[in-house]
Structures are given as C-alpha cells and as structure tokens.
Scaffold this motif. Structure first.
Motif, PDB file in Angstrom:
ATOM      1  N   LEU A  69      12.072 -25.997  22.644  1.00 52.12           N
ATOM      2  CA  LEU A  69      11.166 -25.558  21.545  1.00 52.12           C
ATOM      3  C   LEU A  69      11.086 -26.798  20.686  1.00 52.12           C
ATOM      4  CD1 LEU A  69      10.123 -23.141  19.810  1.00 52.12           C
ATOM      5  CD2 LEU A  69      12.350 -23.012  18.578  1.00 52.12           C
ATOM      6  N   PHE A 128      16.403 -13.725  19.200  1.00 52.11           N
ATOM      7  CA  PHE A 128      15.739 -14.842  19.344  1.00 52.11           C
ATOM      8  C   PHE A 128      14.825 -14.634  20.660  1.00 52.11           C
ATOM      9  CE2 PHE A 128      15.265 -18.940  21.610  1.00 52.11           C
ATOM     10  CZ  PHE A 128      14.566 -19.457  20.759  1.00 52.11           C
ATOM     11  N   HIS A 180       6.859 -16.665  20.614  1.00 49.79           N
ATOM     12  CA  HIS A 180       6.848 -18.249  20.844  1.00 49.79           C
ATOM     13  C   HIS A 180       6.174 -18.801  19.642  1.00 49.79           C
ATOM     14  CE1 HIS A 180       8.073 -21.769  22.778  1.00 49.79           C
ATOM     15  NE2 HIS A 180       6.719 -22.221  22.675  1.00 49.79           N
ATOM     16  N   LYS A 215       8.538 -18.774  16.646  1.00 43.49           N
ATOM     17  CA  LYS A 215       9.421 -19.614  17.012  1.00 43.49           C
ATOM     18  C   LYS A 215       9.228 -21.080  16.455  1.00 43.49           C
ATOM     19  CE  LYS A 215      11.742 -17.124  20.914  1.00 43.49           C
ATOM     20  NZ  LYS A 215      12.076 -17.396  22.178  1.00 43.49           N
ATOM     21  N   PRO A 226      13.318 -13.752  11.473  1.00 44.92           N
ATOM     22  CA  PRO A 226      12.282 -14.345  11.986  1.00 44.92           C
ATOM     23  C   PRO A 226      11.776 -14.930  10.700  1.00 44.92           C
ATOM     24  CG  PRO A 226      12.199 -12.319  13.069  1.00 44.92           C
ATOM     25  CD  PRO A 226      13.454 -12.172  11.958  1.00 44.92           C
ATOM     26  N   PHE A 277      18.769 -19.894  13.961  1.00 42.00           N
ATOM     27  CA  PHE A 277      18.315 -18.874  14.806  1.00 42.00           C
ATOM     28  C   PHE A 277      19.846 -17.859  15.321  1.00 42.00           C
ATOM     29  CE2 PHE A 277      14.652 -21.188  15.831  1.00 42.00           C
ATOM     30  CZ  PHE A 277      13.455 -20.276  15.455  1.00 42.00           C
TER      31      PHE A 277
END
Length: 188
Positions: free
Chosen positions: A159, A111, A116, A119, A90, A146
């Motif tokens: 995304l 993932f 969120h 991300k 991450p 990712f």
C-alpha cells in the motif's frame, strides 16, 4: 460523533447562503452517514488538513465559535481524520460534484473489505496527520491506523509503495534503509 459534528459544522460554515433553496443534507444509512453541502470547497481537498481556515460565512463561524461548536482554527478536518483513525474506521470520503461536496463517514469495516482507493486515501490522510506532528508514516504506524497485526506488514508495504507511485506520499529521506523508511505527504 466528533467527526460528524465537525463535518456538519464545516457544511454550515462553508455554505453560500446567497443561493436560495439550498442547505446541507444529512443522510443516515446502516453503514455510513453522508453529508452533502451545496458548495464546492474553497481549498483543494488534498490540503484540507493543513490549510489555514477559510469561510464563506464569517458571522456564522464567529457565532459557532462563541457557542463552542467550532474553533475557527481550520482544524476541523484534523479532528475528523484523527477520530476516524482512533476508532480505526475507514477514512472519510470526499466526493466533489459540479456544485456540491459530499463527505461520507463509514462504520467499521475490516481492512480486507475497504476499497483499494479508500486505503490509499487513508494512507495519504495518515501522512498529513503525521506531518502535523513532525513525524512520518511508517509501516508500523499504518498498521496501527488500520488495526492490523505485525504480521500484516507485507500488504501495508505494498500500500505504501503504491501511494508513493501515485505521488500521494514520498520518502522523507530516500537514502534511508527500507526498514527505517518514513514517508510524508507529497506537498511536504
């Protein structure tokens, strides 16, 4: 290790030593490492990657460069994010407080378990790195970042769309066909 070294070096170089009783704090947990600096950043956190170097401690910075602990090039955050991407970790999280900055490095996380907002931050940082090499973010590059398979293009497309909607990234050429679309940071 590279990312951790860079974060600790940054905490030292950017600390105000005129404030007595304060020093960087490193906390190690099972799934993360937190480094808290008793200072706020000299630059906007959204521009850590591409900004020229600034330091509160030029003497210490110079000494650390001679000891090969840093380069004084302002590339520490580049290396932090590159290392996290290479290991498909991450993105490092930055939390700002009134008088402190905390950077959190996370261990491996699938993932689907990455929050969120994290991300979206990783997508933005990926765009910043791609901008440094005059490339753009693509669905494919973000899947690689990712560690996702080709069949995961739909969630990555969502995304990217949300990152565009939140004005973290923007299309390099809005008139390009969706299949060939590339994205850059909002400031590019």
């Amino acid at each position: 290790m590279i990312a951790l070294r860079e974060i600790i070096a940054n905490a030292l170089i950017h600390q105000d030593f005129t404030i007595s009783g304060s020093s960087p704090l490193v906390e190690i947990f099972n799934s993360r490492i937190e480094v808290t600096n008793p200072e706020t950043p000299l630059v906007d956190i959204n521009r850590f990657i591409d900004n020229p170097p600034k330091s509160r401690n030029e003497t210490l910075s110079s000494l650390m460069r001679r000891l090969k602990m840093c380069e004084e090039l302002g590339s520490g955050w580049d290396r932090i994010v590159i290392e996290c991407e290479l290991k498909q970790l991450p993105a490092p999280k930055i939390q700002l407080y009134e008088e402190n900055t905390k950077v959190i490095l996370f261990s491996e996380l699938p993932f689907s378990n990455i929050p969120h907002e994290d991300k979206l931050w990783a997508c933005y940082l990926h765009a910043c790195l791609k901008q440094l090499t005059h490339e753009g973010v693509t669905n494919s590059s973000l899947r690689v970042r990712f560690g996702l398979e080709d069949k995961a293009s739909a969630p990555v497309s969502r995304l990217i769309k949300e990152a565009v909607d939140k004005k973290l990234i923007k299309p390099f050429d809005p008139d390009t066909a969706p299949k060939h679309m590339k994205y850059v940071p909002f400031w590019a």
